[in-house]
Motif scaffolding. Structure first.
Motif, PDB file in Angstrom:
ATOM      1  N   PHE A  44     -10.218   4.166  13.528  1.00 31.75           N
ATOM      2  CA  PHE A  44      -9.582   5.396  14.123  1.00 31.75           C
ATOM      3  C   PHE A  44     -10.697   5.877  15.496  1.00 31.75           C
ATOM      4  CE2 PHE A  44      -6.635   5.399  10.755  1.00 31.75           C
ATOM      5  CZ  PHE A  44      -5.382   5.625  11.789  1.00 31.75           C
ATOM      6  N   SER A  45     -12.075   5.612  15.270  1.00 31.33           N
ATOM      7  CA  SER A  45     -13.008   6.276  16.070  1.00 31.33           C
ATOM      8  C   SER A  45     -12.855   5.138  17.416  1.00 31.33           C
ATOM      9  CB  SER A  45     -14.378   6.016  15.363  1.00 31.33           C
ATOM     10  OG  SER A  45     -14.729   6.792  14.610  1.00 31.33           O
ATOM     11  N   ILE A  46     -12.716   3.760  17.193  1.00 34.60           N
ATOM     12  CA  ILE A  46     -12.626   3.113  18.483  1.00 34.60           C
ATOM     13  C   ILE A  46     -11.195   3.125  19.063  1.00 34.60           C
ATOM     14  CG2 ILE A  46     -12.440   0.689  19.342  1.00 34.60           C
ATOM     15  CD1 ILE A  46     -14.290  -0.040  16.671  1.00 34.60           C
ATOM     16  N   ARG A  47     -10.149   3.341  18.199  1.00 34.11           N
ATOM     17  CA  ARG A  47      -8.973   3.890  18.916  1.00 34.11           C
ATOM     18  C   ARG A  47      -9.143   5.204  19.842  1.00 34.11           C
ATOM     19  NH1 ARG A  47      -8.861  -0.191  17.068  1.00 34.11           N
ATOM     20  NH2 ARG A  47      -9.428  -0.478  19.064  1.00 34.11           N
ATOM     21  N   ALA A  48      -9.872   6.289  19.217  1.00 36.19           N
ATOM     22  CA  ALA A  48     -10.129   7.397  19.929  1.00 36.19           C
ATOM     23  C   ALA A  48     -10.794   7.123  21.243  1.00 36.19           C
ATOM     24  CB  ALA A  48     -10.895   8.391  18.962  1.00 36.19           C
ATOM     25  N   LEU A  49     -11.694   6.415  21.230  1.00 33.76           N
ATOM     26  CA  LEU A  49     -12.792   5.874  22.226  1.00 33.76           C
ATOM     27  C   LEU A  49     -11.864   5.235  23.471  1.00 33.76           C
ATOM     28  CD1 LEU A  49     -15.185   5.441  23.941  1.00 33.76           C
ATOM     29  CD2 LEU A  49     -15.423   3.201  22.562  1.00 33.76           C
ATOM     30  N   ASN A  50     -10.613   4.219  22.864  1.00 35.12           N
ATOM     31  CA  ASN A  50      -9.612   3.671  23.843  1.00 35.12           C
ATOM     32  C   ASN A  50      -8.980   4.621  24.592  1.00 35.12           C
ATOM     33  OD1 ASN A  50      -9.247   0.799  21.581  1.00 35.12           O
ATOM     34  ND2 ASN A  50     -10.991   1.212  23.309  1.00 35.12           N
ATOM     35  N   PHE A  51      -8.413   5.491  23.715  1.00 38.04           N
ATOM     36  CA  PHE A  51      -7.452   6.799  24.483  1.00 38.04           C
ATOM     37  C   PHE A  51      -8.150   7.601  25.529  1.00 38.04           C
ATOM     38  CE2 PHE A  51      -4.892   6.562  20.379  1.00 38.04           C
ATOM     39  CZ  PHE A  51      -3.649   5.689  21.090  1.00 38.04           C
ATOM     40  N   TRP A  52      -9.554   7.816  24.985  1.00 41.54           N
ATOM     41  CA  TRP A  52     -10.322   8.365  26.203  1.00 41.54           C
ATOM     42  C   TRP A  52     -10.648   7.637  27.402  1.00 41.54           C
ATOM     43  CZ3 TRP A  52     -14.953   7.567  28.562  1.00 41.54           C
ATOM     44  CH2 TRP A  52     -15.439   8.517  29.438  1.00 41.54           C
ATOM     45  N   GLU A  53     -10.774   6.195  27.245  1.00 43.81           N
ATOM     46  CA  GLU A  53     -11.011   5.519  28.373  1.00 43.81           C
ATOM     47  C   GLU A  53      -9.772   5.297  29.168  1.00 43.81           C
ATOM     48  OE1 GLU A  53     -14.123   2.371  26.678  1.00 43.81           O
ATOM     49  OE2 GLU A  53     -12.149   2.240  26.072  1.00 43.81           O
ATOM     50  N   LEU A  54      -8.624   5.252  28.562  1.00 39.67           N
ATOM     51  CA  LEU A  54      -7.431   5.395  29.064  1.00 39.67           C
ATOM     52  C   LEU A  54      -6.925   6.681  30.050  1.00 39.67           C
ATOM     53  CD1 LEU A  54      -5.207   3.834  26.190  1.00 39.67           C
ATOM     54  CD2 LEU A  54      -5.366   2.889  28.438  1.00 39.67           C
ATOM     55  N   TRP A  55      -7.517   7.698  29.411  1.00 40.79           N
ATOM     56  CA  TRP A  55      -7.209   9.179  30.055  1.00 40.79           C
ATOM     57  C   TRP A  55      -8.240   8.961  31.202  1.00 40.79           C
ATOM     58  CZ3 TRP A  55     -11.031  12.413  30.653  1.00 40.79           C
ATOM     59  CH2 TRP A  55     -10.545  13.869  31.287  1.00 40.79           C
ATOM     60  N   PHE A  56      -9.424   8.660  31.055  1.00 40.99           N
ATOM     61  CA  PHE A  56     -10.357   8.816  32.059  1.00 40.99           C
ATOM     62  C   PHE A  56      -9.804   7.648  33.291  1.00 40.99           C
ATOM     63  CE2 PHE A  56     -14.437   7.572  34.282  1.00 40.99           C
ATOM     64  CZ  PHE A  56     -14.751   8.585  34.588  1.00 40.99           C
ATOM     65  N   ALA A  57      -9.277   6.507  33.045  1.00 39.64           N
ATOM     66  CA  ALA A  57      -8.792   5.530  33.834  1.00 39.64           C
ATOM     67  C   ALA A  57      -7.409   6.067  34.810  1.00 39.64           C
ATOM     68  CB  ALA A  57      -8.841   4.437  33.249  1.00 39.64           C
ATOM     69  N   SER A  58      -7.082   6.747  34.051  1.00 37.12           N
ATOM     70  CA  SER A  58      -5.660   7.239  34.564  1.00 37.12           C
ATOM     71  C   SER A  58      -5.549   7.651  35.752  1.00 37.12           C
ATOM     72  CB  SER A  58      -4.900   8.041  33.510  1.00 37.12           C
ATOM     73  OG  SER A  58      -5.632   9.336  33.627  1.00 37.12           O
ATOM     74  N   SER A  59      -6.877   8.095  36.310  1.00 37.30           N
ATOM     75  CA  SER A  59      -6.743   8.622  37.512  1.00 37.30           C
ATOM     76  C   SER A  59      -6.619   7.807  38.780  1.00 37.30           C
ATOM     77  CB  SER A  59      -7.896   9.728  37.809  1.00 37.30           C
ATOM     78  OG  SER A  59      -9.141   8.772  37.554  1.00 37.30           O
ATOM     79  N   ALA A  60      -6.773   6.558  38.380  1.00 38.80           N
ATOM     80  CA  ALA A  60      -6.928   5.395  39.291  1.00 38.80           C
ATOM     81  C   ALA A  60      -5.500   4.742  39.443  1.00 38.80           C
ATOM     82  CB  ALA A  60      -7.793   4.487  39.018  1.00 38.80           C
ATOM     83  N   GLN A  61      -4.613   5.391  38.410  1.00 41.18           N
ATOM     84  CA  GLN A  61      -3.347   4.613  38.464  1.00 41.18           C
ATOM     85  C   GLN A  61      -2.326   4.926  39.655  1.00 41.18           C
ATOM     86  OE1 GLN A  61      -1.496   2.970  35.170  1.00 41.18           O
ATOM     87  NE2 GLN A  61       0.381   4.201  35.406  1.00 41.18           N
ATOM     88  N   ALA A  62      -1.735   3.860  40.254  1.00 47.96           N
ATOM     89  CA  ALA A  62      -0.956   4.286  41.371  1.00 47.96           C
ATOM     90  C   ALA A  62       0.589   4.892  40.832  1.00 47.96           C
ATOM     91  CB  ALA A  62      -0.825   3.216  42.464  1.00 47.96           C
TER      92      ALA A  62
END
Length: 425
Positions: A27-45
């Protein structure tokens, strides 16, 4: 030095310790993945508008999202859009079909979207949240199954490390996205564990369910055949009755027939369409996806790379795949992992290379080869020089976590706009 506990209590404590470590790590790695997804979402078209009447060669949009949609707006990118359509609207019959997209809907087997529909009905959640909840659970189940599979051959420490290694695999962020790989991995591990435990009926059921999840069960035929041969070779110490031969033959044949099961049902259910969506002989027809793949077969990566880079490119692919598999097989052998796991990893990887085109999707598909590939990650922990082994294990872990960010940011995120993206991750 004894800690005063009885052997049974010590075993129980070790199991609980492994469970806690694996759970926290997962769950720690999944939380990291969700943070990465949120952070990268600003680049999504922006992904809209919806195009249900379009062509499957274009990016399909069931629910449009704006640019920079935040975490919730990108959990169903790519195949997630198709699964959302199926979970919400079901499969159209031939009479209901109005476009090539309607026909292509049948290319996606039903188990995963129907499970999401069940979660939606039970919880009231929408598709994005329901699919993520389901896959988080399935990823946890897969991690536990992998631990049990490894624990039969490895120490508790190595089995725990192997289970956690699954979470740092490059495409492991799929455990928090709307894809069918987590369900397929669970069924695969059930089939492998059942085979090794000689519970062949459970293995057969897993193969059948896998056929309605992803069309990837064919390499299991080699696993069953090798296991069958190993048991026959040791027949002097373990008798094989007619029933054992029959069920192993059934498992082998079911694995070989698995790609055609959903295809046959889809063809019957879709029926005859009078609309332009009737494309039973076209590669764009999801109704006859298996048949069209066979008719247009060109040796997958080998054929695709040959067109692009010629013989040198093909030889490079073979060399890289051979070296990677050779390393994984060698390390798994040193760890004492079952031959069946090695057979699965090699045949499945070869299968993927032969039937899929050269796209980044290979990274996603290889998640199902993890039972073999993680041996490379774990093996340093078995070195006599423990400090060097820990350092290398840490380096591989760090590289795996970085590769997950790369996969999320540069393959999964819709950047640039979907219409300009040449292939799915």
């Amino acid at each position: 030095m004894s800690d005063g506990l009885a052997p049974g209590a010590q075993t129980s404590r070790r199991r609980w310790t492994a469970a806690v470590v694996v759970t926290i790590g997962y769950f720690s790695i999944r939380a990291l993945n969700f943070w990465e997804l949120w952070f990268a979402s600003s680049a999504q078209a922006a992904s809209g508008p919806a195009n249900p009447l379009g062509n499957p060669s274009d990016y399909f949009v069931q629910t449009p999202t704006p640019a920079s949609p935040g975490l919730g707006g990108l959990l169903t990118n790519w195949d997630g859009q198709w699964y959302e359509r199926i979970a919400v609207d079901g499969y159209p019959t031939g009479a209901e079909a109005r476009s090539a997209n309607d026909a292509w809907t049948w290319a996606f087997p039903p188990l995963f979207p129907m499970l999401v529909r069940l979660v939606m009905a039970l919880t009231g959640l929408g598709f994005p949240a329901a699919s993520v909840v389901l896959n988080l659970v399935l990823g946890g189940v897969a991690t536990a199954l992998l631990y049990c599979l490894l624990r039969a051959s490895l120490s508790g420490t190595l089995a725990t490390a192997g289970a956690l290694s699954l979470s740092v695999f490059m495409s492991a962020p799929l455990f928090g996205l709307a894809y069918s790989e987590p369900a397929a991995l669970v069924l695969l591990l059930v089939a492998l564990r059942a085979t090794l435990a000689q519970r062949y009926t459970a293995g057969l059921l897993a193969v059948i369910l896998l056929a309605f999840t992803r069309p990837v069960a064919v390499p299991l035929a080699a696993v069953f055949a090798v296991h069958w041969w190993l048991r026959w070779r040791s027949r002097r110490t373990a008798q094989l009755g007619p029933g054992t031969h029959l069920i192993l033959a059934a498992n082998t044949l079911a694995a070989m027939a698995s790609p055609f099961l959903w295809n046959a049902i889809a063809t019957v259910c879709f029926g005859s369409a009078a609309s332009p969506a009737e494309q039973s002989d076209s590669p764009l027809s999801g109704v006859a996806r298996t048949a069209s793949m066979i008719s247009t077969f060109e040796f997958g990566w080998l054929g695709g790379v040959w067109r692009i880079a010629g013989t040198a490119g093909v030889l490079l692919v073979i060399l890289v795949a051979g070296l990677a598999l050779g390393l994984a097989v060698t390390t798994s052998g040193r760890l004492g992992l079952p031959i069946e796991l090695r057979v699965w990893g090699v045949t499945y990887t070869a299968f993927v290379l032969l039937v899929t085109p050269p796209t980044p999707g290979l990274i996603r598909y290889l998640l199902l080869a993890a039972p073999l590939l993680i041996a490379v990650h774990v093996q340093p922990l078995a070195w006599r020089k423990r400090a060097a082994g820990l350092v290398l294990f840490g380096v591989i872990t760090a590289v795996g976590l970085w590769s997950q960010w790369f996969w999320i940011r540069y393959l999964y995120i819709l950047d640039p706009a979907p219409a300009q993206l040449p292939w799915p991750p």
